[in-house]
Write a protein that holds these residues in place. Sequence first.
Motif, PDB file in Angstrom:
ATOM      1  N   LEU A   1     -83.384  35.122  -4.750  1.00  0.00           N
ATOM      2  CA  LEU A   1     -82.310  34.212  -4.352  1.00  0.00           C
ATOM      3  C   LEU A   1     -80.948  34.888  -4.428  1.00  0.00           C
ATOM      4  O   LEU A   1     -80.085  34.651  -3.579  1.00  0.00           O
ATOM      5  CB  LEU A   1     -82.348  32.945  -5.208  1.00  0.00           C
ATOM      6  N   ARG A   2     -80.738  35.748  -5.444  1.00  0.00           N
ATOM      7  CA  ARG A   2     -79.479  36.499  -5.525  1.00  0.00           C
ATOM      8  C   ARG A   2     -79.319  37.419  -4.321  1.00  0.00           C
ATOM      9  O   ARG A   2     -78.246  37.507  -3.734  1.00  0.00           O
ATOM     10  CB  ARG A   2     -79.422  37.308  -6.817  1.00  0.00           C
ATOM     11  N   LEU A   3     -80.394  38.125  -3.970  1.00  0.00           N
ATOM     12  CA  LEU A   3     -80.337  39.020  -2.812  1.00  0.00           C
ATOM     13  C   LEU A   3     -80.093  38.238  -1.525  1.00  0.00           C
ATOM     14  O   LEU A   3     -79.318  38.664  -0.668  1.00  0.00           O
ATOM     15  CB  LEU A   3     -81.638  39.815  -2.694  1.00  0.00           C
ATOM     16  N   LEU A   4     -80.735  37.089  -1.387  1.00  0.00           N
ATOM     17  CA  LEU A   4     -80.551  36.259  -0.208  1.00  0.00           C
ATOM     18  C   LEU A   4     -79.109  35.770  -0.115  1.00  0.00           C
ATOM     19  O   LEU A   4     -78.506  35.772   0.960  1.00  0.00           O
ATOM     20  CB  LEU A   4     -81.516  35.075  -0.251  1.00  0.00           C
ATOM     21  N   THR A   5     -78.539  35.400  -1.252  1.00  0.00           N
ATOM     22  CA  THR A   5     -77.149  34.943  -1.284  1.00  0.00           C
ATOM     23  C   THR A   5     -76.197  36.059  -0.868  1.00  0.00           C
ATOM     24  O   THR A   5     -75.287  35.847  -0.063  1.00  0.00           O
ATOM     25  CB  THR A   5     -76.778  34.432  -2.690  1.00  0.00           C
ATOM     26  N   VAL A   6     -76.405  37.259  -1.417  1.00  0.00           N
ATOM     27  CA  VAL A   6     -75.559  38.400  -1.052  1.00  0.00           C
ATOM     28  C   VAL A   6     -75.707  38.704   0.433  1.00  0.00           C
ATOM     29  O   VAL A   6     -74.715  38.957   1.127  1.00  0.00           O
ATOM     30  CB  VAL A   6     -75.913  39.647  -1.900  1.00  0.00           C
ATOM     31  N   GLN A   7     -76.932  38.655   0.934  1.00  0.00           N
ATOM     32  CA  GLN A   7     -77.172  38.916   2.351  1.00  0.00           C
ATOM     33  C   GLN A   7     -76.406  37.916   3.209  1.00  0.00           C
ATOM     34  O   GLN A   7     -75.779  38.286   4.199  1.00  0.00           O
ATOM     35  CB  GLN A   7     -78.658  38.843   2.654  1.00  0.00           C
ATOM     36  N   MET A   8     -76.435  36.646   2.832  1.00  0.00           N
ATOM     37  CA  MET A   8     -75.750  35.629   3.619  1.00  0.00           C
ATOM     38  C   MET A   8     -74.233  35.773   3.527  1.00  0.00           C
ATOM     39  O   MET A   8     -73.517  35.557   4.503  1.00  0.00           O
ATOM     40  CB  MET A   8     -76.194  34.238   3.174  1.00  0.00           C
ATOM     41  N   GLN A   9     -73.713  36.162   2.355  1.00  0.00           N
ATOM     42  CA  GLN A   9     -72.284  36.344   2.192  1.00  0.00           C
ATOM     43  C   GLN A   9     -71.774  37.528   3.008  1.00  0.00           C
ATOM     44  O   GLN A   9     -70.647  37.505   3.497  1.00  0.00           O
ATOM     45  CB  GLN A   9     -71.939  36.573   0.721  1.00  0.00           C
ATOM     46  N   GLN A  10     -72.592  38.550   3.155  1.00  0.00           N
ATOM     47  CA  GLN A  10     -72.158  39.778   3.805  1.00  0.00           C
ATOM     48  C   GLN A  10     -72.498  39.849   5.292  1.00  0.00           C
ATOM     49  O   GLN A  10     -72.164  40.823   5.950  1.00  0.00           O
ATOM     50  CB  GLN A  10     -72.773  40.988   3.086  1.00  0.00           C
ATOM     51  N   GLN A  11     -73.144  38.841   5.829  1.00  0.00           N
ATOM     52  CA  GLN A  11     -73.523  38.905   7.237  1.00  0.00           C
ATOM     53  C   GLN A  11     -72.315  38.726   8.152  1.00  0.00           C
ATOM     54  O   GLN A  11     -71.316  38.137   7.776  1.00  0.00           O
ATOM     55  CB  GLN A  11     -74.605  37.882   7.550  1.00  0.00           C
ATOM     56  N   ASP A  12     -72.440  39.244   9.328  1.00  0.00           N
ATOM     57  CA  ASP A  12     -71.398  39.139  10.347  1.00  0.00           C
ATOM     58  C   ASP A  12     -71.401  37.715  10.896  1.00  0.00           C
ATOM     59  O   ASP A  12     -72.412  37.250  11.426  1.00  0.00           O
ATOM     60  CB  ASP A  12     -71.697  40.145  11.464  1.00  0.00           C
ATOM     61  N   PRO A  13     -70.292  36.989  10.793  1.00  0.00           N
ATOM     62  CA  PRO A  13     -70.263  35.601  11.264  1.00  0.00           C
ATOM     63  C   PRO A  13     -70.494  35.473  12.771  1.00  0.00           C
ATOM     64  O   PRO A  13     -70.910  34.436  13.258  1.00  0.00           O
ATOM     65  CB  PRO A  13     -68.886  35.080  10.878  1.00  0.00           C
ATOM     66  N   PHE A  14     -70.226  36.549  13.516  1.00  0.00           N
ATOM     67  CA  PHE A  14     -70.433  36.512  14.960  1.00  0.00           C
ATOM     68  C   PHE A  14     -71.863  36.895  15.356  1.00  0.00           C
ATOM     69  O   PHE A  14     -72.259  36.742  16.494  1.00  0.00           O
ATOM     70  CB  PHE A  14     -69.427  37.433  15.662  1.00  0.00           C
ATOM     71  N   ASP A  15     -72.626  37.406  14.392  1.00  0.00           N
ATOM     72  CA  ASP A  15     -74.026  37.772  14.636  1.00  0.00           C
ATOM     73  C   ASP A  15     -74.834  37.453  13.382  1.00  0.00           C
ATOM     74  O   ASP A  15     -75.292  38.352  12.676  1.00  0.00           O
ATOM     75  CB  ASP A  15     -74.117  39.268  14.980  1.00  0.00           C
ATOM     76  N   PRO A  16     -75.001  36.151  13.064  1.00  0.00           N
ATOM     77  CA  PRO A  16     -75.698  35.777  11.823  1.00  0.00           C
ATOM     78  C   PRO A  16     -77.184  36.137  11.882  1.00  0.00           C
ATOM     79  O   PRO A  16     -77.743  36.367  12.949  1.00  0.00           O
ATOM     80  CB  PRO A  16     -75.502  34.271  11.743  1.00  0.00           C
ATOM     81  N   VAL A  17     -77.795  36.141  10.707  1.00  0.00           N
ATOM     82  CA  VAL A  17     -79.225  36.411  10.601  1.00  0.00           C
ATOM     83  C   VAL A  17     -79.980  35.299  11.320  1.00  0.00           C
ATOM     84  O   VAL A  17     -79.643  34.117  11.200  1.00  0.00           O
ATOM     85  CB  VAL A  17     -79.646  36.474   9.118  1.00  0.00           C
ATOM     86  N   ASP A  18     -81.003  35.677  12.048  1.00  0.00           N
ATOM     87  CA  ASP A  18     -81.824  34.717  12.778  1.00  0.00           C
ATOM     88  C   ASP A  18     -82.550  33.808  11.787  1.00  0.00           C
ATOM     89  O   ASP A  18     -83.100  34.267  10.784  1.00  0.00           O
ATOM     90  CB  ASP A  18     -82.833  35.483  13.639  1.00  0.00           C
TER      91      ASP A  18
END
Length: 94
Positions: A33-50
């Motif tokens: 869950l920590r890794l998932l949170t970091v991944q979501m915080q660091q993703q590009d808002p114009f190209d979010p994770v699918d």
Amino acid sequence: MITSTTNQVAGATTTTAATTGRGMDSLGQGDFLRLLTVQMQQQDPFDPVDNKEMLAQMAQFSSLAGVSETNATLEQIAEKLDLLIETTQSASEI
């Protein structure tokens, strides 16, 4: 941006493992869950994770957690069977 995100996620993994004194083999649900949170915080808002990709990751983790729990249960059963066999053998020698 992807390299930066990957490095930060890898850094979070290293920090988590170092602070808890565990190796990479024993990451748990909280670590995921920590890794998932970091991944979501660091993703590009114009190209979010699918969404499908994220759900696939969560399903894989759930499956892995289920397999780990099954393994632990089977180990307990094996220990009890070994104890039962030892007890039976001891009783038959008497």
